[in-house]
Write a protein that holds these residues in place. Sequence first.
Motif, PDB file in Angstrom:
ATOM      1  N   TYR A   1      44.183   0.105 -10.861  1.00 19.19           N
ATOM      2  CA  TYR A   1      42.998   0.028 -11.711  1.00 19.19           C
ATOM      3  C   TYR A   1      43.181  -0.983 -12.851  1.00 19.19           C
ATOM      4  N   ILE A   2      44.416  -1.340 -13.095  1.00 20.01           N
ATOM      5  CA  ILE A   2      44.709  -2.397 -14.077  1.00 20.01           C
ATOM      6  C   ILE A   2      44.981  -3.714 -13.365  1.00 20.01           C
ATOM      7  N   ALA A   3      45.818  -3.663 -12.331  1.00 25.78           N
ATOM      8  CA  ALA A   3      46.285  -4.887 -11.670  1.00 25.78           C
ATOM      9  C   ALA A   3      45.178  -5.631 -10.935  1.00 25.78           C
ATOM     10  N   VAL A   4      44.340  -4.913 -10.172  1.00 24.07           N
ATOM     11  CA  VAL A   4      43.315  -5.592  -9.361  1.00 24.07           C
ATOM     12  C   VAL A   4      42.270  -6.295 -10.223  1.00 24.07           C
ATOM     13  N   PRO A   5      41.680  -5.631 -11.245  1.00 27.48           N
ATOM     14  CA  PRO A   5      40.737  -6.358 -12.101  1.00 27.48           C
ATOM     15  C   PRO A   5      41.365  -7.569 -12.800  1.00 27.48           C
ATOM     16  N   LEU A   6      42.606  -7.411 -13.270  1.00 34.03           N
ATOM     17  CA  LEU A   6      43.280  -8.540 -13.933  1.00 34.03           C
ATOM     18  C   LEU A   6      43.513  -9.692 -12.957  1.00 34.03           C
ATOM     19  N   ALA A   7      43.928  -9.364 -11.731  1.00 32.25           N
ATOM     20  CA  ALA A   7      44.148 -10.400 -10.718  1.00 32.25           C
ATOM     21  C   ALA A   7      42.842 -11.108 -10.385  1.00 32.25           C
ATOM     22  N   ALA A   8      41.756 -10.341 -10.254  1.00 38.10           N
ATOM     23  CA  ALA A   8      40.448 -10.927  -9.950  1.00 38.10           C
ATOM     24  C   ALA A   8      39.985 -11.870 -11.060  1.00 38.10           C
ATOM     25  N   ILE A   9      40.173 -11.445 -12.295  1.00 30.11           N
ATOM     26  CA  ILE A   9      39.788 -12.290 -13.442  1.00 30.11           C
ATOM     27  C   ILE A   9      40.624 -13.569 -13.472  1.00 30.11           C
ATOM     28  N   LEU A  10      41.928 -13.432 -13.199  1.00 28.91           N
ATOM     29  CA  LEU A  10      42.817 -14.600 -13.202  1.00 28.91           C
ATOM     30  C   LEU A  10      42.413 -15.595 -12.114  1.00 28.91           C
ATOM     31  N   ILE A  11      42.157 -15.088 -10.898  1.00 25.68           N
ATOM     32  CA  ILE A  11      41.747 -15.951  -9.789  1.00 25.68           C
ATOM     33  C   ILE A  11      40.425 -16.631 -10.109  1.00 25.68           C
ATOM     34  N   TRP A  12      39.463 -15.860 -10.631  1.00 25.48           N
ATOM     35  CA  TRP A  12      38.145 -16.411 -10.983  1.00 25.48           C
ATOM     36  C   TRP A  12      38.275 -17.489 -12.048  1.00 25.48           C
ATOM     37  N   TRP A  13      39.050 -17.193 -13.085  1.00 25.01           N
ATOM     38  CA  TRP A  13      39.208 -18.152 -14.190  1.00 25.01           C
ATOM     39  C   TRP A  13      39.890 -19.430 -13.714  1.00 25.01           C
ATOM     40  N   LEU A  14      40.900 -19.275 -12.884  1.00 26.40           N
ATOM     41  CA  LEU A  14      41.642 -20.430 -12.383  1.00 26.40           C
ATOM     42  C   LEU A  14      40.725 -21.401 -11.649  1.00 26.40           C
ATOM     43  N   VAL A  15      39.860 -20.868 -10.767  1.00 24.34           N
ATOM     44  CA  VAL A  15      39.009 -21.713  -9.938  1.00 24.34           C
ATOM     45  C   VAL A  15      37.780 -22.196 -10.692  1.00 24.34           C
ATOM     46  N   VAL A  16      37.101 -21.297 -11.387  1.00 25.45           N
ATOM     47  CA  VAL A  16      35.828 -21.654 -12.034  1.00 25.45           C
ATOM     48  C   VAL A  16      36.048 -22.538 -13.259  1.00 25.45           C
ATOM     49  N   LYS A  17      37.110 -22.298 -13.970  1.00 25.10           N
ATOM     50  CA  LYS A  17      37.357 -23.051 -15.204  1.00 25.10           C
ATOM     51  C   LYS A  17      38.365 -24.188 -15.032  1.00 25.10           C
ATOM     52  N   GLY A  18      38.915 -24.327 -13.844  1.00 24.80           N
ATOM     53  CA  GLY A  18      39.956 -25.334 -13.650  1.00 24.80           C
ATOM     54  C   GLY A  18      39.479 -26.561 -12.900  1.00 24.80           C
ATOM     55  N   SER A  19      40.375 -27.539 -12.826  1.00 30.14           N
ATOM     56  CA  SER A  19      40.121 -28.746 -12.039  1.00 30.14           C
ATOM     57  C   SER A  19      40.795 -28.587 -10.686  1.00 30.14           C
ATOM     58  N   TYR A  20      40.502 -29.508  -9.763  1.00 30.36           N
ATOM     59  CA  TYR A  20      41.112 -29.400  -8.432  1.00 30.36           C
ATOM     60  C   TYR A  20      42.637 -29.479  -8.526  1.00 30.36           C
ATOM     61  N   LYS A  21      43.150 -30.384  -9.372  1.00 30.02           N
ATOM     62  CA  LYS A  21      44.607 -30.540  -9.478  1.00 30.02           C
ATOM     63  C   LYS A  21      45.268 -29.272 -10.000  1.00 30.02           C
ATOM     64  N   ARG A  22      44.630 -28.639 -10.986  1.00 31.25           N
ATOM     65  CA  ARG A  22      45.204 -27.418 -11.549  1.00 31.25           C
ATOM     66  C   ARG A  22      45.229 -26.307 -10.502  1.00 31.25           C
ATOM     67  N   VAL A  23      44.135 -26.180  -9.754  1.00 34.34           N
ATOM     68  CA  VAL A  23      44.061 -25.150  -8.713  1.00 34.34           C
ATOM     69  C   VAL A  23      45.109 -25.399  -7.638  1.00 34.34           C
ATOM     70  N   GLU A  24      45.249 -26.655  -7.224  1.00 32.71           N
ATOM     71  CA  GLU A  24      46.219 -26.994  -6.180  1.00 32.71           C
ATOM     72  C   GLU A  24      47.640 -26.665  -6.630  1.00 32.71           C
ATOM     73  N   ARG A  25      47.957 -27.001  -7.870  1.00 31.94           N
ATOM     74  CA  ARG A  25      49.299 -26.717  -8.384  1.00 31.94           C
ATOM     75  C   ARG A  25      49.551 -25.209  -8.475  1.00 31.94           C
ATOM     76  N   ALA A  26      48.533 -24.462  -8.881  1.00 26.63           N
ATOM     77  CA  ALA A  26      48.680 -23.007  -8.974  1.00 26.63           C
ATOM     78  C   ALA A  26      48.915 -22.405  -7.604  1.00 26.63           C
ATOM     79  N   PHE A  27      48.204 -22.898  -6.597  1.00 24.59           N
ATOM     80  CA  PHE A  27      48.388 -22.399  -5.237  1.00 24.59           C
ATOM     81  C   PHE A  27      49.794 -22.701  -4.734  1.00 24.59           C
ATOM     82  N   LEU A  28      50.295 -23.891  -5.060  1.00 20.03           N
ATOM     83  CA  LEU A  28      51.651 -24.260  -4.641  1.00 20.03           C
ATOM     84  C   LEU A  28      52.693 -23.360  -5.298  1.00 20.03           C
ATOM     85  N   LEU A  29      52.485 -23.050  -6.582  1.00 25.32           N
ATOM     86  CA  LEU A  29      53.410 -22.155  -7.281  1.00 25.32           C
ATOM     87  C   LEU A  29      53.389 -20.758  -6.668  1.00 25.32           C
TER      88      LEU A  29
END
Length: 308
Positions: free
Chosen positions: A89-117
């Motif tokens: 109940y803590i982990a899933v909402p936080l993970a969803a927010i992190l994934i959403w923020w990464l993609v919606v607020k990021g650039s393609y390069k930032r998203v690609e690097r995050a996926f690689l990490l």
Amino acid sequence: TFASVGAEFGYSLLWILIPIAISLGVVQEMCARMGAVTGKGLADLIRERFGVRWTALVMLALLIANAGVTVSEFVGIAAATELFGISRYIAVPLAAILIWWLVVKGSYKRVERAFLLMSLVFLGYIASAFLARPEWSKVAIGLVKPEFKFEYVYIFTLVAVIGTTISPYMQVYVQSSVVDKGVTPEDYSKTKTDVWVGTIFAILIVFFIVVSTAATLHKAGIQISTAEDAAQALRPLAGRYAETLFGLGLFGASMLAAAVLPLATAYSISEALGFEKGVSRSFREAPIFLGTFTFLVAVGAAIAIVPN
């Protein structure tokens, strides 16, 4: 499945990973090449070649399938974090927010690097396999000696391994990402290398997952129904580090897929309907693309925290 049927059964299926690696690499590279040459995603080309009706059918199937798998990825996040004492109940909402923020607020390069990490976490599966102390001679035989059994469990597992390795969303995503990245035929050689290195790395991870589970769990008579069960069961057999590494691998795999699946779907629907798309675009520029992505992440996370 490998954990339930035993080491020798699991090893007897390892040979299929070689033709899967070749097939996956060819299909992925073909889609990447189409993206670089045409500058269009797979859904775009399907619409041009087969018309709107077939495209709509394909997109509906993709939406239903990917929505279902997105839910399973958030369930994987829940299972992995609960191994480390963190409530879903803590982990899933936080993970969803992190994934959403990464993609919606990021650039393609930032998203690609995050996926690689995120993908580096898969190295934990390799360590788990060595900690499991398998009989490497039998592993080697299973890898190079093709064997086929006309048994239900064997065929079921064979289909499962192929189906979860060569999945439609991967083809959609790789072509759309190549277009989004702006790859052209002139600089395509690096992308080709990227595709094949990624393919080989992915198949290696599959290999070590099979080895780590097949070598330990069946031997101890442990029945497995979830990936969480597998991680917990590894502890008494291969040590707490094996459990931890398996759990980290599960978390990384689930996080990565929970981001890629909604992205692949958003790319496809936007391409099919002719709307603007791209990770670097804002909600105002690409409302359908980012709206579809947001919807799938929100629904996937919400269903994953429903009790039982």
